[in-house]
Scaffold this motif. Structure first.
Motif, short mmCIF file in Angstrom:
data_model
loop_
_atom_site.label_atom_id
_atom_site.label_comp_id
_atom_site.label_asym_id
_atom_site.label_seq_id
_atom_site.Cartn_x
_atom_site.Cartn_y
_atom_site.Cartn_z
N UNK A 188 20.48 35.76 40.48
CA UNK A 188 19.29 36.60 40.43
C UNK A 188 19.53 37.89 39.65
N UNK A 189 20.69 38.53 39.89
CA UNK A 189 20.91 39.85 39.31
C UNK A 189 21.77 39.83 38.04
N UNK A 190 22.52 38.77 37.82
CA UNK A 190 23.35 38.66 36.61
C UNK A 190 23.14 37.29 35.97
N UNK A 191 21.91 36.94 35.63
CA UNK A 191 21.61 35.57 35.18
C UNK A 191 22.34 35.14 33.91
N UNK A 192 22.78 36.09 33.10
CA UNK A 192 23.43 35.73 31.84
C UNK A 192 24.94 35.91 31.88
N UNK A 193 25.50 36.21 33.05
CA UNK A 193 26.93 36.41 33.12
C UNK A 193 27.69 35.12 32.80
N UNK A 194 28.79 35.27 32.11
CA UNK A 194 29.61 34.12 31.73
C UNK A 194 30.19 33.42 32.95
N UNK A 195 30.22 34.13 34.08
CA UNK A 195 30.81 33.57 35.29
C UNK A 195 29.95 32.50 35.94
N UNK A 196 28.72 32.35 35.46
CA UNK A 196 27.85 31.29 35.98
C UNK A 196 28.03 29.99 35.21
N UNK A 200 37.39 33.96 44.08
CA UNK A 200 37.26 35.40 44.32
C UNK A 200 36.51 35.66 45.61
N UNK A 201 35.37 34.98 45.80
CA UNK A 201 34.56 35.21 46.99
C UNK A 201 35.36 34.89 48.26
N UNK A 202 36.08 33.80 48.27
CA UNK A 202 36.84 33.39 49.46
C UNK A 202 37.88 34.45 49.81
N UNK A 203 38.57 34.99 48.81
CA UNK A 203 39.60 36.00 49.07
C UNK A 203 38.97 37.27 49.63
N UNK A 204 37.86 37.70 49.03
CA UNK A 204 37.16 38.90 49.51
C UNK A 204 36.68 38.69 50.95
N UNK A 213 31.80 43.69 40.38
CA UNK A 213 32.54 43.96 39.15
C UNK A 213 32.73 42.72 38.28
N UNK A 214 32.97 41.58 38.91
CA UNK A 214 33.25 40.37 38.12
C UNK A 214 32.05 39.90 37.32
N UNK A 215 30.86 39.78 37.89
CA UNK A 215 29.72 39.37 37.07
C UNK A 215 29.42 40.33 35.92
N UNK A 216 29.77 41.63 36.10
CA UNK A 216 29.59 42.59 35.02
C UNK A 216 30.50 42.23 33.84
N UNK A 217 31.66 41.63 34.16
CA UNK A 217 32.58 41.09 33.15
C UNK A 217 33.24 42.17 32.30
N UNK A 218 33.48 43.32 32.90
CA UNK A 218 34.22 44.38 32.20
C UNK A 218 35.56 44.56 32.91
N UNK A 219 36.67 44.14 32.29
CA UNK A 219 37.97 44.21 32.95
C UNK A 219 38.35 45.60 33.45
#
Length: 243
Positions: A22-30, A41-45, A84-90
Motif C-alpha cells: 500500500x505505502x511502497x508499491x514500487x519498492x524493489x523489495x516487492x 527481515x520481518x521474522x527477525x524483527x 527502512x528496507x522498503x525505502x531501499x536506502x542503505x
C-alpha cells in the motif's frame, strides 16, 4: 532447510506485506526474488520484539530496577527497519542498526553501573562507554559478545555514507535508489540476526534470566519463536547450565 514460521508470524508477515504494497508499491523489495528476504527481515524483527517483551516481564517479576528507556529505544530502532528496507536506502538502514546497537549497549551499561542516572548514561561519550563495558569485572562472561556488538556498531558507522551519489540530477539520484538492489541490505538482515542472538546472551546473563520462572502465558508466547531462538532462551534455566 528453511524453518517454517509459526502461524501467528505468518499472519503478521501477510499484514506487513500488505502494508508495504500500500505505502511502497514500487519498492524493489516487492519483486518475487526479494520477498523471501523481506520475510526473513520481518521474522527477525518480530522475534526481537517478543524476546524483549519476555525480558521486560522478567524484570517486572523479579522487581529489578532498570532504565528501560534504552531497551525501548533499541526495540523502536529495530522495528524501524521494517520501514527502512522498503525505502531501499542503505544509509537509512545502517543508521538504524547503529542506533539500535548503541541503545542496547547503553542498556547493558545502565545495568553494569546501576548508580548512574539515566541522564548520566545517556551523556556518557561512546568511547568511554565501550571501554568501561569491556573492563568491568561483571561483564567478563559476555566480553566477547560486547566486542561483537561494538564491531557491528563500527561497521554500520562506516557504511552509512558508502552509497552517497554524486549526481546533480535529482531524479536520476532518486531513480538510482528506487531501482537498485543493494546486496548490503541483505547483509544487514544477517547482521540483525546476529544482533538478536547477542542480545539474548548479553541480557539473559546480565539480568539472571531464568526460563523456569516465566509464566505459562509467556512460555506459550515462546512457541512463536523459531526453534533456534527458543532453544537459546531455554538454555538460561539456572547458573550452572550457563556457559
Amino acid at each position: 532447510m528453511k524453518e517454517s514460521m509459526p502461524n501467528a508470524t505468518t499472519r503478521g508477515f501477510d499484514d506487513y506485506l500488505n502494508f508495504v504494497r500500500e505505502y511502497f508499491p514500487k519498492t524493489i523489495w516487492l519483486e518475487e526474488r526479494h520477498i523471501e528476504n523481506l520475510e526473513k527481515l520481518y521474522v527477525i524483527v518480530y522475534e526481537n520484539l517478543l524476546i524483549c517483551n519476555l525480558l521486560k516481564e522478567h524484570l517486572e517479576n523479579q522487581l529489578l530496577s532498570c532504565k528501560l528507556r534504552f531497551l525501548n529505544d533499541y526495540m523502536e530502532s529495530v522495528n524501524t527497519l521494517l520501514i527502512a528496507f522498503p525505502v531501499n536506502y542503505p544509509g537509512f538502514s545502517n543508521y538504524t542498526i547503529r542506533v539500535a546497537v548503541e541503545s542496547l549497549l547503553k542498556f547493558i551499561y545502565s545495568i553494569t553501573y546501576p548508580s548512574k542516572t539515566e541522564q548520566q548514561v545517556s551523556k556518557t561519550p561512546f568511547r568511554h562507554l565501550k571501554e568501561e563495558l569491556k573492563k568491568h569485572e561483571s561483564n567478563q562472561p559476555i566480553k566477547e559478545q560486547i566486542v561483537l556488538l561494538l564491531n557491528i556498531y563500527s561497521e554500520a558507522s562506516r557504511s552509512i555514507h558508502k552509497h552517497m551519489v554524486d549526481n546533480s540530477d535529482l531524479n536520476a539520484t532518486l531513480n538510482y535508489y528506487v531501482e537498485t538492489y543493494f546486496n548490503e541490505l541483505e547483509k544487514i538482515i544477517n547482521t540483525l540476526d546476529r544482533m538478536v542472538d547477542l542480545l539474548i546472551i548479553t541480557l539473559c546473563t546480565k539480568l539472571d534470566f531464568d526460563y523456569d520462572r516465566l509464566t505459562l502465558a509467556s512460555k506459550l508466547q515462546m512457541n512463536k519463536l523459531s526453534f533456534k531462538r527458543k532453544g537459546k532462551l531455554m538454555s538460561f534455566t539456572n547458573v550452572s547450565s550457563r556457559k
